[in-house]
Motif scaffolding. Structure first.
Motif, PDB file in Angstrom:
ATOM      1  N   ASN A   2      11.573  -7.419  38.286  1.00 29.00           N
ATOM      2  CA  ASN A   2      10.232  -6.830  38.277  1.00 29.00           C
ATOM      3  C   ASN A   2       9.866  -6.125  36.983  1.00 29.00           C
ATOM      4  O   ASN A   2       8.695  -6.057  36.631  1.00 29.00           O
ATOM      5  N   HIS A   3      10.873  -5.578  36.304  1.00 37.24           N
ATOM      6  CA  HIS A   3      10.540  -4.771  35.125  1.00 37.24           C
ATOM      7  C   HIS A   3      11.694  -4.767  34.132  1.00 37.24           C
ATOM      8  O   HIS A   3      12.865  -4.909  34.516  1.00 37.24           O
ATOM      9  N   CYS A  50       6.784  -8.465  33.564  1.00 35.75           N
ATOM     10  CA  CYS A  50       6.868  -7.295  32.688  1.00 35.75           C
ATOM     11  C   CYS A  50       7.083  -7.725  31.247  1.00 35.75           C
ATOM     12  O   CYS A  50       7.627  -8.804  30.978  1.00 35.75           O
ATOM     13  N   CYS A  51       6.654  -6.867  30.312  1.00 41.13           N
ATOM     14  CA  CYS A  51       6.934  -7.058  28.897  1.00 41.13           C
ATOM     15  C   CYS A  51       7.187  -5.688  28.273  1.00 41.13           C
ATOM     16  O   CYS A  51       6.667  -4.675  28.759  1.00 41.13           O
ATOM     17  N   ALA A  52       8.003  -5.640  27.218  1.00 42.27           N
ATOM     18  CA  ALA A  52       8.348  -4.359  26.588  1.00 42.27           C
ATOM     19  C   ALA A  52       8.716  -4.572  25.129  1.00 42.27           C
ATOM     20  O   ALA A  52       9.426  -5.533  24.794  1.00 42.27           O
ATOM     21  N   PHE A  53       8.232  -3.690  24.253  1.00 42.04           N
ATOM     22  CA  PHE A  53       8.594  -3.704  22.837  1.00 42.04           C
ATOM     23  C   PHE A  53       9.909  -2.967  22.628  1.00 42.04           C
ATOM     24  O   PHE A  53      10.203  -1.989  23.324  1.00 42.04           O
ATOM     25  N   GLY A  60       6.926 -15.000  17.731  1.00 42.10           N
ATOM     26  CA  GLY A  60       6.894 -15.519  19.087  1.00 42.10           C
ATOM     27  C   GLY A  60       8.041 -16.459  19.403  1.00 42.10           C
ATOM     28  O   GLY A  60       7.985 -17.192  20.398  1.00 42.10           O
ATOM     29  N   SER A  61       9.096 -16.465  18.584  1.00 44.16           N
ATOM     30  CA  SER A  61      10.238 -17.355  18.835  1.00 44.16           C
ATOM     31  C   SER A  61      11.214 -16.706  19.822  1.00 44.16           C
ATOM     32  O   SER A  61      11.393 -15.489  19.833  1.00 44.16           O
ATOM     33  N   LEU A  62      11.846 -17.524  20.647  1.00 43.60           N
ATOM     34  CA  LEU A  62      12.776 -17.049  21.674  1.00 43.60           C
ATOM     35  C   LEU A  62      14.142 -16.774  21.045  1.00 43.60           C
ATOM     36  O   LEU A  62      14.696 -17.614  20.336  1.00 43.60           O
ATOM     37  N   LEU A  63      14.718 -15.568  21.315  1.00 44.32           N
ATOM     38  CA  LEU A  63      15.995 -15.175  20.721  1.00 44.32           C
ATOM     39  C   LEU A  63      17.136 -15.154  21.728  1.00 44.32           C
ATOM     40  O   LEU A  63      18.232 -15.618  21.436  1.00 44.32           O
ATOM     41  N   ARG A  64      16.931 -14.583  22.933  1.00 47.88           N
ATOM     42  CA  ARG A  64      17.996 -14.478  23.931  1.00 47.88           C
ATOM     43  C   ARG A  64      17.429 -14.722  25.323  1.00 47.88           C
ATOM     44  O   ARG A  64      16.258 -14.428  25.599  1.00 47.88           O
ATOM     45  N   SER A  66      10.700 -12.140  34.788  1.00 43.46           N
ATOM     46  CA  SER A  66       9.832 -13.015  35.565  1.00 43.46           C
ATOM     47  C   SER A  66      10.340 -13.206  36.987  1.00 43.46           C
ATOM     48  O   SER A  66      11.476 -12.834  37.333  1.00 43.46           O
ATOM     49  N   SER A  67       9.480 -13.823  37.779  1.00 41.19           N
ATOM     50  CA  SER A  67       9.877 -14.223  39.129  1.00 41.19           C
ATOM     51  C   SER A  67      10.969 -15.281  39.106  1.00 41.19           C
ATOM     52  O   SER A  67      11.613 -15.530  40.128  1.00 41.19           O
ATOM     53  N   ASP A  68      11.175 -15.933  37.951  1.00 46.40           N
ATOM     54  CA  ASP A  68      12.243 -16.942  37.858  1.00 46.40           C
ATOM     55  C   ASP A  68      13.629 -16.316  37.667  1.00 46.40           C
ATOM     56  O   ASP A  68      14.595 -17.020  37.387  1.00 46.40           O
ATOM     57  N   ARG A  69      13.714 -14.957  37.782  1.00 47.15           N
ATOM     58  CA  ARG A  69      14.966 -14.186  37.699  1.00 47.15           C
ATOM     59  C   ARG A  69      15.547 -14.135  36.285  1.00 47.15           C
ATOM     60  O   ARG A  69      16.663 -13.683  36.094  1.00 47.15           O
ATOM     61  N   LYS A  70      14.784 -14.588  35.283  1.00 45.80           N
ATOM     62  CA  LYS A  70      15.262 -14.592  33.904  1.00 45.80           C
ATOM     63  C   LYS A  70      14.685 -13.411  33.127  1.00 45.80           C
ATOM     64  O   LYS A  70      13.572 -12.968  33.385  1.00 45.80           O
ATOM     65  N   VAL A  71      15.478 -12.932  32.178  1.00 46.65           N
ATOM     66  CA  VAL A  71      15.039 -11.919  31.217  1.00 46.65           C
ATOM     67  C   VAL A  71      15.131 -12.564  29.837  1.00 46.65           C
ATOM     68  O   VAL A  71      16.184 -13.105  29.478  1.00 46.65           O
TER      69      VAL A  71
END
Length: 1156
Positions: free
Chosen positions: A693-694, A651-654, A678-682, A665-670
């Motif tokens: 899933n979402h 899933c992705c969300a603005f 496109g830089s990772l913040l949290r 993701s399926s890796d259980r991470k948000v």
């Protein structure tokens, strides 16, 4: 920071960078409160230890005395005693006076030295650029022990002179490196006599300072002047700094090549190549950052940056922060403070002559400064430089592009470009191989304004093209240049050409093409063709992403008959058909309306999520490819792509302000990302026990929350400033696939594999309402679960749209009833969402596409569709189609127009198969009994009972008196339907999928049947005697067909093979197999479900996901027709092999006629 401490850091910088390990020191500095966690993270991201040390020192140079002391103490604690000793003597005292002493940038001693040397004062409006100033000072410290050259270079108006003057405004630098003083000489573009006058003035000033009573004769030539300066610099001022401002010619520098210490400001970085001695360079970037530029404008108008109008930011962005332009406009605004929008328009309209007046600059207006840079080029190079007008803003190109434009060898082009770079007329990106070149926006605007007529003539003569991979620039931007040159007619001819669509789509993809039609809409809207071509690309873009590349002409034949796209396609198809090429026209397409507005193929593999940005301009998508992609909602053109997770991105969300993007993701991470860079913040992890899933943000920033749901059946609410979730909701019995806030953030809707949608109150986390979606699928049973994959709210909060299987449903909350549904995806739908204004719907699917739908069309669609089990009667030019619809009614339609000729009453259970004969009459299967109806009256002629399970296929004999049926009960029955007499044929062990009569002759009673047990039987229907029993495949037989001459038959199976057999003796003649299932599926988009030979056995038509026509002898695919749906069951073929009829998975009828 005090100047002594700053100078000490600059002197010691090289040794510190070589030895320190930044990570050891930063812990101490964070404890002292002089370094933040974000700053530590920024430094730690540097790839090597030395890079980290460089970053730490760069940061330290911009901090205060406390940071210097903390750094010193950290060196002592970490046993860097020798390095700490370097800093010890310059440890500052922390006092208010210390800060106050140097707030004006220099001590009285510094002011005196600079004033005597003719160094300009600071401009009235001045903003510090500490990073660049420190770079210049560091290079100047290199001249402490030996003479040499420091070159400060950059494009016109980048602030080189101010920077040079500011760099020497330093007490420690002058005292330690240049005790002989600092002497400034402004040069500019001078001839030899004027240069001599400048040097005479400098010599007089130097001699007067030493001995006012001594008067020497001025030097009379440049050679004499050079010797006089050599004497003065080496004997009288042995450790002084000479600053030569605005140098244009290396012959000038040769006059000053006297083994002294010199700082040069110039636009040409290569000037010092002609002189001897140590050389150092400092590149001045062309623009200030936005905050600095706004600070300058604020000082000019006596305001604060945050109180400036929006036009101020627009001005800075338009000129890319050019110090010259910002200063020029600031000076103008000081007298006319209300003219913000006026000067912005002048910039946007390239009216550089109107941006003038600056007492601190040599040129009266911006255009003069630009022109002066170009005039120093050789005449032939000046003309080549003007050709750079054709480049587009913010686009970097390799030398090969200009090699095409100039028709020169690439090596010669690189030499010319190097000269432009050296003179700050062009910029080079050295991080890319081959090098990429680009112009500053101001340079490009100036060229465009000066050379507008030349551009137009250039494209009228011959637009440059090249097939070279590095010259894709011309394919991508040819339309841009034509529009820029006002070549409207040429632009029409190009963009309304199917040949251009084929060329650009194959090379660049459909997104760029669609963007062209949107970008140049103001010009193209003068022709109605614009919307026709744009719609064709929008609805077929996913096909144009396929490889091998599809036949564009065949795709275009599916466009409306009144479309220019169709007209061109038909002409090309007719021309190619005369040369033996196959093309097929969709005759009844006018009866079909596409609900989709745009179809995009952004990823390889399933797309699990897609969402609108809140301004509606962007769409983000993610899926099995583990990537996150952002693209334009109008065209599908890619804006950003991130490798987001180590596993599938579900899933992705603005965020509400579109600044953040969340993924799970399926890796259980948000994860939370910066949506622009496109830089990772949290990262949130280990809260959910199974895959997430979402994820979904609230719709307002008033109380920003992020909701997530998981296979663990729970929903979590997250505050981005806290490490763990603040609330958990529960109530579903199976995995929760989707969650979504209502428009006012009061409720959260959740969709689950238990077949329900639940609505929760966000404030209390209590369940409010449940919607049973499973009840919408009456055919489902306990073995066929209904997974509700997603749901989303309309903007007014009155409706919810949800997806289950491959269908999309619109639900009214107040009445709790379905309003509408729409079909189009070829596989399971994973995500749906309304656009911010509610005018569009967004959906994504396992079919690897993202679709945009028009909400109004979805509301008004009747959603009546045909089932794929059908029969067709060919009677000369008349074509009649019989099929059941999704309301369990039998329909008989005109094959050419698609109009309904007959429709039965709705039946209580599903109609499984139909057949039609020329009486005409139709047969309808109602699970285990048969009805024969007269058409068009609908009167029941007979009801037949006998089969114990569902009938799968039925067919009339050529005379219409006999009806043959096959069933899941493993039998074939032969009926004399008027008398209800029945003969049962047995022999197969599993359900009999289909059968066919080997001949239309009344005397030939042979029947060929095939079954899921993998066998084929040939027998006489009246005697039930077996001719052959062939065990054809290990798996279920999916399709079988007899050649027109009755000698051969083919079979295809789920075991991934196709086989050719002899009807005479049942012997195997040929096996066609593919080891890779994906490779086989790629030919048909799925299993092969039906086959037909042409009358002369030279051609074969097959169905699966698509319809394909083959050359039998060579085994080559000749043509492919892509339906709007998928999973075709049958194709009905006319006796002359010219008309082909099928129905796809979403119920669309296709009547295809071969183009001749």
């Amino acid at each position: 920071m005090e100047e002594g401490a700053l100078s000490c850091l600059l002197r010691s910088r090289t040794m510190l960078e070589q030895d320190i390990k930044a990570s050891y020191l930063m812990d101490h500095m964070i404890s002292d409160g002089v370094l933040t966690g974000d700053e530590e993270e920024m430094i730690s991201k540097q790839p090597t230890r030395r890079d980290q040390a460089v970053a730490l020192l760069e940061l330290l140079l911009r901090k205060d005395n406390r940071a210097y002391i903390s750094f010193y103490n950290a060196l002592v604690r970490e046993s860097y005693g020798d390095l700490a000793n370097l800093l010890h003597n310059n440890l500052p005292l922390i006092s208010p006076e210390a800060h106050k002493s140097f707030s004006d940038g220099g001590t009285p001693y510094v002011q005196t030295v600079l004033s005597q040397g003719g160094v300009p004062q600071r401009p009235v409006v001045f903003v510090s650029r500490p990073k660049l100033v420190n770079q210049v000072r560091e290079k100047l410290y290199r001249l402490q022990k030996e003479p040499g050259w420091v070159t400060v270079f950059g494009m016109a108006g980048s602030g080189k002179s101010v920077l040079a003057a500011e760099a020497v405004r330093d007490h420690a630098l002058i005292e330690e490196c240049f005790p002989g003083g600092v002497h400034w000489l402004s040069i500019g573009q001078l001839d030899k006599p004027d240069l001599l006058v400048k040097i005479q003035s400098l010599c007089f000033r130097l001699e007067q300072s030493q001995d006012p009573q001594s008067v020497h004769r001025p030097p009379s030539s440049l050679d004499e002047a050079k010797e006089r300066m050599r004497f003065l610099m080496l004997r009288r001022y042995p450790r002084c700094l000479l600053i030569l401002d605005d140098i244009w010619d290396n012959t000038v520098l040769k006059t000053f090549d006297i083994q002294c210490r010199i700082l040069v400001t110039t636009r040409d970085r290569s000037l010092t190549d002609s002189v001897s001695g140590a050389k150092y360079e400092v590149a001045v970037e062309s623009g200030l950052d936005e905050d600095k530029a706004l600070e300058i404008l604020a000082l000019y108008v006596n305001s604060k940056p945050q109180k400036l109008p929006d036009d101020a930011r627009s001005i800075v962005r338009e000129c890319k922060g050019s110090p010259l332009v910002v200063s020029l406009i600031g000076a103008l605004l000081r007298e006319f403070p209300s003219r913000w929008s006026y000067y912005l328009r002048q910039l946007q309209q390239k009216q550089f002559k109107r941006i003038r007046k600056s007492s601190s600059y040599d040129y009266d207006a911006l255009d003069q400064a630009m022109a002066a840079s170009i005039q120093v080029l050789a005449e032939n190079h000046r003309e080549l430089y003007k050709d750079l007008t054709v480049l587009e803003k913010d686009v970097k190109v390799p030398a090969k592009v200009l090699s095409v434009l100039w028709d020169l060898e690439p090596e010669e082009v690189e030499d010319i470009l190097q000269e432009f770079v050296n003179k700050s007329l062009l910029f080079r990106d050295c991080h890319h191989r081959p090098y990429l070149y680009y112009l500053h926006d101001l340079q490009l605007d100036f060229l465009a304004e000066q050379n507008r007529s030349q551009i137009e003539q250039h494209y009228k003569d011959s637009p440059p093209t090249s097939g070279d991979e590095e010259c894709l620039y011309w394919i991508r931007f040819l339309t841009y240049h034509m529009a820029k040159a006002n070549l409207s007619q040429e632009l029409y001819a190009l963009m309304f050409s199917l040949d251009w669509v084929r060329t650009k789509a194959q090379i660049m993809g459909p997104g760029h093409l669609i963007n062209d039609y949107v970008e140049h809409g103001a010009i193209l809207d003068k022709e109605v063709s614009r919307h026709q071509f744009q719609e064709f690309l929008s609805l077929n873009g996913h096909q144009l992403e396929q490889r091998p590349f599809p036949d564009v002409v065949q795709l275009a034949l599916s466009q409306p008959h009144n479309s220019e796209v169709y007209r061109q396609a038909l002409l090309q198809a007719q021309d190619r058909a005369s040369k033996g090429k196959l093309y097929f026209d969709w005759l009844n397409k006018s009866s079909v309306e596409s609900l989709s507005r745009l179809v995009v193929h952004p990823h390889q593999g399933s797309i699990y999520s897609a969402c609108f940005s809140h301004n509606g301009a962007k769409i983000a998508s993610c899926g099995a490819s583990k990537t996150l992609r952002v693209f334009k909602s109008t065209t599908g053109e890619k804006l950003l792509e991130i490798q987001a997770h180590d596993d599938e991105v579900l899933c992705c969300a603005f965020s509400p302000d579109d600044r953040l993007l969340a993924t799970c993701s399926s890796d259980r991470k948000v994860k939370v990302w910066n949506a622009e860079r496109g830089s990772l913040l949290r990262v949130f992890e280990e809260e959910h026990e199974e895959q997430v899933n979402h994820c979904q943000f609230t719709n307002t920033t008033r109380r920003l929350l992020l909701a997530t749901c998981s296979n663990d059946t729970f929903m979590n609410l997250w505050n981005l400033n806290k490490p763990s979730s603040q609330n958990t909701m529960f109530g579903h019995l199976e995995p929760v696939n989707h969650c979504c806030f209502s428009p006012d953030d009061t409720y959260l809707s959740t969709s689950s594999s238990d077949g329900t949608i639940k609505l929760f109150e966000v404030s209390s986390a209590n369940e409010w309402k449940t919607i049973d979606v499973k009840s919408m699928f009456p055919e489902s049973d306990e073995q066929t679960e209904v997974h509700v994959k997603c749901s989303t709210w309309s903007a007014d909060g009155k409706r919810v749209i949800c997806a289950a299987r491959n269908a999309v449903f619109l639900w009214d909350i107040e009445t709790n009833k379905k309003v509408a549904d729409c079909s189009g995806h070829l596989s399971w739908v994973h995500g749906v969402q309304f656009s911010p204004d509610g005018s569009q719907l967004l959906s994504c699917s396992d079919d690897q596409t993202v679709r945009l739908w028009e909400t109004k069309k979805v509301h008004t669609s009747s959603a009546v569709s045909l089932k794929r089990d059908s029969d067709v009667l060919f009677n000369g030019e008349v074509v009649t189609v019989a099929a059941a619809d999704n309301c369990n009614r039998l329909q008989v339609r005109d094959g050419k127009t698609g109009s309904v000729m007959f429709q039965s009453e709705e039946h209580p259970s599903r109609i499984r198969c139909t057949c039609i004969c020329s009486q005409p009459s139709a047969v309808v299967d109602l699970v285990s009994f048969l009805q024969i109806l007269e058409v068009p009256s609908g009167m029941a002629l007979a009801t037949l009972l006998g089969h114990t399970k569902t009938v799968l296929h039925c067919q009339f004999s050529p005379d219409g008196q006999t009806l043959i049926t096959s069933s899941e009960d493993t039998t074939v029955r032969v009926w004399r339907w008027r008398s209800a007499e029945c003969k049962v044929l047995q022999g197969h062990k599993e359900q009999i999928r289909r059968f066919t009569l080997l001949s239309n002759s009344p005397t030939d009673t042979r029947l060929l049947s095939w079954s899921f047990d993998g066998t084929v039987k040939v027998r006489h229907i009246h005697t039930n005697t077996h001719r052959h029993r062939v065990t054809a495949h290990q798996g279920a037989i999916l399709a079988c067909h007899v050649s027109p001459d009755g000698r051969l038959f083919t079979t295809t199976s789920a075991d991934r093979t196709a086989k050719l057999w002899s009807v005479k003796d049942g012997s195997l003649l040929k096996i066609c197999s593919r080891d890779n299932k994906d490779a086989m599926d790629s030919l048909h988009g799925g299993w092969v479900t039906d086959l037909h030979f042409s009358p002369d056995n030279s051609l074969l038509v097959s169905t699966g996901g698509y319809i394909k026509w083959w050359d039998v002898e060579r085994g080559e695919a000749l043509q492919t027709f892509y339906p709007m749906g998928a999973n075709l069951k049958r194709v009905h073929v006319s006796p002359d092999f010219s008309t082909f009829i099928t129905i796809d998975s979403i119920g669309i009828l296709y009547v295809l006629r071969r183009v001749v």
